[in-house]
Design an enzyme around this catalytic site. Structure first.
Site, PDB file in Angstrom:
ATOM      1  N   HIS A 127       0.846  -1.189   0.000  1.00  0.00           N
ATOM      2  CA  HIS A 127       0.000   0.000   0.000  1.00  0.00           C
ATOM      3  C   HIS A 127       0.885   1.244   0.000  1.00  0.00           C
ATOM      4  O   HIS A 127       2.097   1.150   0.187  1.00  0.00           O
ATOM      5  CB  HIS A 127      -0.887   0.007   1.248  1.00  0.00           C
ATOM      6  CG  HIS A 127      -0.084   0.195   2.500  1.00  0.00           C
ATOM      7  ND1 HIS A 127       0.568  -0.853   3.122  1.00  0.00           N
ATOM      8  CD2 HIS A 127       0.214   1.309   3.217  1.00  0.00           C
ATOM      9  CE1 HIS A 127       1.221  -0.390   4.177  1.00  0.00           C
ATOM     10  NE2 HIS A 127       1.030   0.922   4.247  1.00  0.00           N
ATOM     11  N   HIS A 181       5.914   6.134  -1.347  1.00  0.00           N
ATOM     12  CA  HIS A 181       6.622   4.898  -1.688  1.00  0.00           C
ATOM     13  C   HIS A 181       5.787   3.686  -1.295  1.00  0.00           C
ATOM     14  O   HIS A 181       4.887   3.790  -0.460  1.00  0.00           O
ATOM     15  CB  HIS A 181       7.988   4.841  -0.990  1.00  0.00           C
ATOM     16  CG  HIS A 181       7.874   4.699   0.490  1.00  0.00           C
ATOM     17  ND1 HIS A 181       7.594   5.765   1.331  1.00  0.00           N
ATOM     18  CD2 HIS A 181       7.954   3.604   1.298  1.00  0.00           C
ATOM     19  CE1 HIS A 181       7.534   5.340   2.571  1.00  0.00           C
ATOM     20  NE2 HIS A 181       7.732   4.018   2.591  1.00  0.00           N
TER      21      HIS A 181
END
Length: 169
Positions: free
Chosen positions: A39, A120
């Site tokens: 995620h 990220h």
């Protein structure tokens, strides 16, 4: 209850992230993040009481995000925790989204992190720094339109993430 807000990739993109995690693991070692846990964290909320989780679920469920797209085109490494990640330049819509959510949360009395946003996807933990030549080029586009409130529960196999609420599409 340990909570965070996140963007969850669609299944096909999540599988691709998992393939990249496998590749990175073969070069860097460490502990691979399970596909179901891949995620983009927008805000870490930390430990919250159950009533606060319910308030946050209502708040997020009433929210509609502006759709956006993010280009993931680089590998990265956070040395201290040994995180290997993929990411890209912070697309302006994504940065605005994270900043807006953090401000809203602070208005609700929650000190949300991160302050400095480095978008990220964490692929490995406790891993060695990857050499640039050893990992393949990355060029993936992620279209997003919803955020999730996620419950993080520790287990013997690592954390299990469970969506508690979603923003509106």
């Amino acid at each position: 209850m340990r909570l965070f807000l996140a963007l969850i990739p669609p299944p096909e993109l999540r599988r691709r992230f998992g393939e990249l995690a496998d590749t990175a693991h073969s070069h860097c070692g460490g502990r691979r993040v399970a596909d179901d846990n891949l995620h983009l964290t927008l805000a870490f909320l930390g430990e919250q009481p159950k009533h606060r989780a319910e308030e946050l679920a209502d708040w997020l469920g009433g929210m509609r995000l502006a759709p956006g797209q993010w280009r993931l085109d680089r590998w990265g490494h956070f040395a201290e925790p040994g995180i290997v990640w993929i990411g890209g330049a912070p697309e302006s819509g994504l940065t605005r989204l994270q900043h807006s959510l953090r401000e809203d949360l602070e208005g609700l009395g929650i000190d949300a992190r991160p302050r400095r946003f480095t978008p990220h996807i964490t692929l490995l933990r406790r891993a060695e720094h990857p050499s640039g030549a050893s990992l393949p080029e990355v060029a993936l586009d992620w279209s997003y339109s919803r955020a999730a409130l996620i419950l993080s529960e520790p287990t013997h196999q690592g954390s299990r993430y469970t969506p508690l609420a979603w923003s509106r599409a």
